[in-house]
Write an enzyme that holds these catalytic residues in place. Structure first.
Site, mmCIF file in Angstrom:
data_model
loop_
_atom_site.group_PDB
_atom_site.id
_atom_site.type_symbol
_atom_site.label_atom_id
_atom_site.label_comp_id
_atom_site.label_asym_id
_atom_site.label_seq_id
_atom_site.Cartn_x
_atom_site.Cartn_y
_atom_site.Cartn_z
ATOM 1 N N ARG A 157 -15.266 -38.154 36.848
ATOM 2 C CA ARG A 157 -14.427 -37.997 38.080
ATOM 3 C C ARG A 157 -15.393 -37.642 39.086
ATOM 4 O O ARG A 157 -15.103 -38.227 40.187
ATOM 5 C CB ARG A 157 -13.200 -37.353 37.901
ATOM 6 N N ASP A 195 -4.539 -52.264 36.556
ATOM 7 C CA ASP A 195 -5.075 -52.738 35.233
ATOM 8 C C ASP A 195 -3.993 -53.809 34.886
ATOM 9 O O ASP A 195 -3.905 -55.017 35.560
ATOM 10 C CB ASP A 195 -5.465 -51.862 34.307
ATOM 11 N N PHE A 205 -13.871 -51.566 31.166
ATOM 12 C CA PHE A 205 -13.570 -50.042 31.283
ATOM 13 C C PHE A 205 -14.510 -49.479 32.303
ATOM 14 O O PHE A 205 -15.790 -49.825 32.282
ATOM 15 C CB PHE A 205 -13.450 -49.372 30.032
ATOM 16 N N GLU A 223 -3.582 -46.015 44.626
ATOM 17 C CA GLU A 223 -3.858 -46.138 43.439
ATOM 18 C C GLU A 223 -5.483 -46.320 43.263
ATOM 19 O O GLU A 223 -6.218 -46.816 44.148
ATOM 20 C CB GLU A 223 -3.164 -47.186 42.714
ATOM 21 N N ASP A 224 -6.011 -45.632 42.435
ATOM 22 C CA ASP A 224 -7.468 -45.722 42.028
ATOM 23 C C ASP A 224 -7.651 -47.237 41.231
ATOM 24 O O ASP A 224 -8.723 -47.928 41.805
ATOM 25 C CB ASP A 224 -7.877 -44.778 41.019
HETATM 26 P P1 5GP Z 1 -1.773 -50.098 34.305
HETATM 27 O O1 5GP Z 1 -0.508 -49.557 34.074
HETATM 28 O O2 5GP Z 1 -2.259 -51.022 35.674
HETATM 29 O O3 5GP Z 1 -2.314 -50.931 33.242
HETATM 30 O O4 5GP Z 1 -3.082 -49.111 34.308
HETATM 31 C C1 5GP Z 1 -3.074 -48.353 35.411
HETATM 32 C C2 5GP Z 1 -3.735 -46.924 35.006
HETATM 33 O O5 5GP Z 1 -4.363 -47.124 33.886
HETATM 34 C C3 5GP Z 1 -4.769 -46.480 36.263
HETATM 35 O O6 5GP Z 1 -4.097 -45.706 37.020
HETATM 36 C C4 5GP Z 1 -5.704 -45.762 35.375
HETATM 37 O O7 5GP Z 1 -5.262 -44.268 35.024
HETATM 38 C C5 5GP Z 1 -5.814 -46.234 34.038
HETATM 39 N N1 5GP Z 1 -6.966 -47.285 33.974
HETATM 40 C C6 5GP Z 1 -6.890 -48.580 33.936
HETATM 41 N N2 5GP Z 1 -8.041 -49.208 33.776
HETATM 42 C C7 5GP Z 1 -8.935 -48.159 33.755
HETATM 43 C C8 5GP Z 1 -10.535 -48.050 33.669
HETATM 44 O O8 5GP Z 1 -11.162 -48.988 33.651
HETATM 45 N N3 5GP Z 1 -10.935 -46.801 33.754
HETATM 46 C C9 5GP Z 1 -10.357 -45.692 33.712
HETATM 47 N N4 5GP Z 1 -11.130 -44.402 33.927
HETATM 48 N N5 5GP Z 1 -8.752 -45.693 34.112
HETATM 49 C C10 5GP Z 1 -8.186 -47.084 33.948
#
Ligand code: 5GP
Length: 177
Positions: A168, A106, A155, A102-103
């Site tokens: 990106r 969150d 963010f 995963e990148d």
């Molecule tokens: P989660 O389900 O853990 O809340 O969110 C995961 C996804 O939300 C990540 O794979 C990503 O696509 C997006 N995401 C969460 N935080 C960020 C952020 O700070 N920047 C960006 N560009 N995407 C985020």
């Protein structure tokens, strides 16, 4: 200070290229050690993880497989939270050592919702590698096995991560001002 503008927001440099690459080398070294003699299947989650998956994979010296899948979950600066579907998972995971790439994690909701679908296929083992973790934002606890950087709940964009489609391609990671 290197402030850049994307759409309506300003971003400041947060992680320079060298720091990201150094950390990914360390994660790859951990994976090389942990998976010696095995042949893990890396499942990288598009779009955001493509750069991380590519660099991490280059630093591996074990036998390893890689596939990319896509989940629908995020728009703009707020996580919609609902994983709608996954596209592209053709491999049979039964008996495999799987590493999810995963990148960023969150709230944890995306993986929390998606992992049971993978576990259902009875892989031999399953671990998670994420470049970024907003541990302050956790709502759905997950065991993250390889974490690049624990970052504040702000963010970020760059190095595969976008803000409404842009950013990106940057080699660095920027944080919203
Ligand atoms: P989660 O389900 O853990 O809340 O969110 C995961 C996804 O939300 C990540 O794979 C990503 O696509 C997006 N995401 C969460 N935080 C960020 C952020 O700070 N920047 C960006 N560009 N995407 C985020």
């Amino acid at each position: 200070m290197a402030i850049i503008k994307v759409h309506d927001k300003s971003f400041d440099i947060y992680l320079p290229e060298e720091k990201i690459q150094q950390r990914i080398k360390e994660l790859a070294a951990d994976i090389n050690r942990d998976y010696k003699g095995r042949r893990p299947l890396f499942i990288a989650i598009l779009n955001g993880s493509f750069m991380f998956a590519s660099d991490l994979f280059k630093y591996l010296d074990i036998e390893a497989e890689l596939c990319f899948i896509k989940l629908a979950s995020y728009k703009g600066m707020k996580s919609s939270g609902n994983v709608v579907t996954s596209i592209g998972l053709e491999d049979d995971l039964f008996g495999k050592d799987v590493i999810i790439v995963e990148d960023i994690v969150d709230t944890g909701k995306t993986l929390h919702n998606f992992l049971p679908k993978l576990i259902h296929q009875q892989p031999k083992s399953m671990k998670i590698a994420t470049l970024l973790h907003k541990s302050e934002a956790t709502e759905f606890p997950l065991t993250l096995d390889y974490v690049g950087f624990d970052i504040p709940n702000k963010f970020v964009v760059g190095y595969g991560l976008d803000y409404d489609g842009l950013g990106r391609n940057w080699k660095e990671i920027y944080q919203v001002v």
